[in-house]
Design an enzyme around this catalytic site. Structure first.
Site, mmCIF file in Angstrom:
data_model
loop_
_atom_site.group_PDB
_atom_site.id
_atom_site.type_symbol
_atom_site.label_atom_id
_atom_site.label_comp_id
_atom_site.label_asym_id
_atom_site.label_seq_id
_atom_site.Cartn_x
_atom_site.Cartn_y
_atom_site.Cartn_z
ATOM 1 N N GLU A 274 -16.608 -27.662 -29.380
ATOM 2 C CA GLU A 274 -17.990 -28.128 -29.212
ATOM 3 C C GLU A 274 -18.071 -29.552 -29.727
ATOM 4 O O GLU A 274 -17.082 -30.095 -30.208
ATOM 5 C CB GLU A 274 -18.944 -27.211 -29.988
ATOM 6 C CG GLU A 274 -18.630 -27.128 -31.480
ATOM 7 C CD GLU A 274 -19.533 -26.169 -32.252
ATOM 8 O OE1 GLU A 274 -20.640 -25.857 -31.788
ATOM 9 O OE2 GLU A 274 -19.114 -25.761 -33.348
ATOM 10 N N ARG B 184 -30.285 -15.757 -36.698
ATOM 11 C CA ARG B 184 -29.007 -16.427 -36.962
ATOM 12 C C ARG B 184 -28.880 -16.809 -38.441
ATOM 13 O O ARG B 184 -27.797 -16.705 -39.027
ATOM 14 C CB ARG B 184 -28.845 -17.664 -36.065
ATOM 15 C CG ARG B 184 -27.443 -18.252 -36.116
ATOM 16 C CD ARG B 184 -27.197 -19.299 -35.042
ATOM 17 N NE ARG B 184 -27.994 -20.492 -35.242
ATOM 18 C CZ ARG B 184 -28.105 -21.481 -34.357
ATOM 19 N NH1 ARG B 184 -27.472 -21.419 -33.194
ATOM 20 N NH2 ARG B 184 -28.835 -22.526 -34.607
ATOM 21 N N LYS C 57 -23.586 -20.967 -39.818
ATOM 22 C CA LYS C 57 -24.218 -22.280 -39.999
ATOM 23 C C LYS C 57 -24.405 -22.522 -41.496
ATOM 24 O O LYS C 57 -25.477 -22.305 -42.057
ATOM 25 C CB LYS C 57 -25.547 -22.313 -39.227
ATOM 26 C CG LYS C 57 -25.964 -23.719 -38.810
ATOM 27 C CD LYS C 57 -27.030 -23.673 -37.740
ATOM 28 C CE LYS C 57 -27.765 -24.983 -37.584
ATOM 29 N NZ LYS C 57 -26.967 -26.124 -37.181
HETATM 30 N N1 PXG Z 1 -22.965 -26.686 -32.667
HETATM 31 C C1 PXG Z 1 -23.180 -27.082 -33.924
HETATM 32 C C2 PXG Z 1 -22.024 -27.326 -34.814
HETATM 33 C C3 PXG Z 1 -24.490 -27.253 -34.388
HETATM 34 O O1 PXG Z 1 -24.716 -27.645 -35.640
HETATM 35 C C4 PXG Z 1 -25.289 -26.643 -32.178
HETATM 36 C C5 PXG Z 1 -23.965 -26.452 -31.800
HETATM 37 C C6 PXG Z 1 -26.368 -26.327 -31.194
HETATM 38 O O2 PXG Z 1 -26.998 -25.096 -31.543
HETATM 39 P P1 PXG Z 1 -28.537 -24.808 -31.222
HETATM 40 O O3 PXG Z 1 -28.739 -23.438 -31.710
HETATM 41 O O4 PXG Z 1 -29.339 -25.838 -31.971
HETATM 42 O O5 PXG Z 1 -28.687 -24.934 -29.760
HETATM 43 C C7 PXG Z 1 -25.576 -27.038 -33.488
HETATM 44 C C8 PXG Z 1 -26.973 -27.217 -33.945
HETATM 45 C C9 PXG Z 1 -29.187 -31.683 -37.497
HETATM 46 C C10 PXG Z 1 -29.301 -30.565 -36.524
HETATM 47 O O6 PXG Z 1 -30.113 -31.879 -38.270
HETATM 48 C C11 PXG Z 1 -28.157 -29.913 -36.114
HETATM 49 C C12 PXG Z 1 -28.262 -28.874 -35.215
HETATM 50 C C13 PXG Z 1 -29.476 -28.483 -34.731
HETATM 51 C C14 PXG Z 1 -30.629 -29.140 -35.164
HETATM 52 C C15 PXG Z 1 -30.540 -30.208 -36.058
HETATM 53 O O7 PXG Z 1 -28.174 -32.376 -37.500
HETATM 54 N N2 PXG Z 1 -27.102 -28.289 -34.838
#
Ligand code: PXG
Length: 289
Positions: free
Chosen positions: A182, A50, A149
């Site tokens: 989301e 990703r 991201k």
């Molecule tokens: N939506 C958004 C906007 C995210 O930033 C997710 C969904 C979930 O995706 P994953 O692949 O993690 O299942 C995310 C993930 C942080 C932090 O430090 C943010 C995320 C993941 C880990 C840490 O704020 N966001």
């Protein structure tokens, strides 16, 4: 703490980037947040894939191979004894001048931080979250795709500010059409009559890695799983709502905009999937050795 900067492990105090880095000046860069459990990095290949997709989407060429970055992640975890932690992988555009042009930035900065994870308070996993729907809409996919991201997380930060100001931890964001996308850092699921529904990627969401695993676990359990356009109506009337993400794992939502969801407590299916995800995440992964 040792930080990996462009393949070199340096002390935290020496891990610095230029004020002319476009990652800072313009949020021009990409990142991943990854977990390690019991000495193994969960879904490392998926996160690295990703990261490279996000980089590709902004025409940022990561100057090292996926294999090399994988090795560097493991090396950084080892150096910091991050057996149960949080890994932040950041690639910035690199040093340029005060001007948008990304192509004058010749050397992307690759930063790997292996730290502790800050989780939601444990109690919230038993009680469930109270959330709001934010007035700030999620980025339009044709402006800055939520699938990407990027280091520009202001859209999410604005949603988070609304949540905190309303006395909540999280906010659900709608897209430009008014459909559910989301949460600010998690994906969302609604459970109705034993069927799981989650917005499709074209609703303007990050294609979450936890989301995908949970969809697979739910299918294995015999639940129907659909990627479907959801409206607030669908959330308000659902039997259960939950969020998924690397930091949160699986967490129930019991209140949205001060409306009770289902029975107002974490539902049976949410609890089952949360338990299964927790066990699964701790049983697989790339060994830190
Ligand atoms: N939506 C958004 C906007 C995210 O930033 C997710 C969904 C979930 O995706 P994953 O692949 O993690 O299942 C995310 C993930 C942080 C932090 O430090 C943010 C995320 C993941 C880990 C840490 O704020 N966001």
């Amino acid at each position: 703490m040792k930080i990996c900067m462009n393949g070199r492990l340096v002390p935290e105090s020496a891990a610095k980037i230029s004020v002319f880095d476009h990652g800072l000046l313009y949020g021009d860069g990409v990142f991943e947040g990854i977990r390690s459990y019991n000495g193994r990095v969960f879904a490392l290949d998926e996160h690295i894939d990703r990261l490279y997709r996000s980089a590709k989407a902004i025409a940022l060429e990561i100057p090292i191979s996926k294999q090399q970055i994988t090795k560097d992640v493991i090396r950084t975890c080892k150096a910091n004894k991050t057996m149960n932690g949080y890994i932040r992988l950041v690639v910035t555009r690199g040093v340029g001048t005060l001007g948008l042009n990304p192509f004058i930035c010749k050397t992307p900065q690759i930063i790997i931080i292996a730290a502790k994870i800050q989780l939601y308070p444990k109690k919230l996993y038993d009680t469930g979250l109270k959330v709001i729907t934010a007035g700030t809409i999620r980025n339009h996919s044709e402006a800055c795709s939520p699938s990407l991201k990027s280091l520009n997380y202001l859209n999410n930060v604005l949603g988070k500010i609304e949540a905190i100001n309303a006395g909540c931890i999280e906010a659900i964001m709608l897209n430009q059409q008014g459909f559910v996308s989301e949460a600010t850092g998690d994906n969302i699921f609604a459970v109705t009559n034993g069927c799981l529904r989650t917005p499709p990627t074209h609703a303007g969401i990050l294609d979450g890695i936890t989301r995908k695993v949970v969809m697979e676990l739910a299918t294995q359990n015999g639940y129907e799983v659909a990627e479907e356009t959801l409206m607030r109506y669908d959330l308000y009337t659902a039997d259960e709502v939950f969020l998924t993400g690397t930091a949160a794992e699986v967490i129930a939502v019991v209140d949205i905009d001060r409306r009770k969801i289902g029975a107002g407590q974490p539902g049976i299916i949410t609890k089952k999937l949360a338990k299964q995800f927790t066990a699964y995440a701790r049983s697989v992964g790339t060994p830190i050795k």
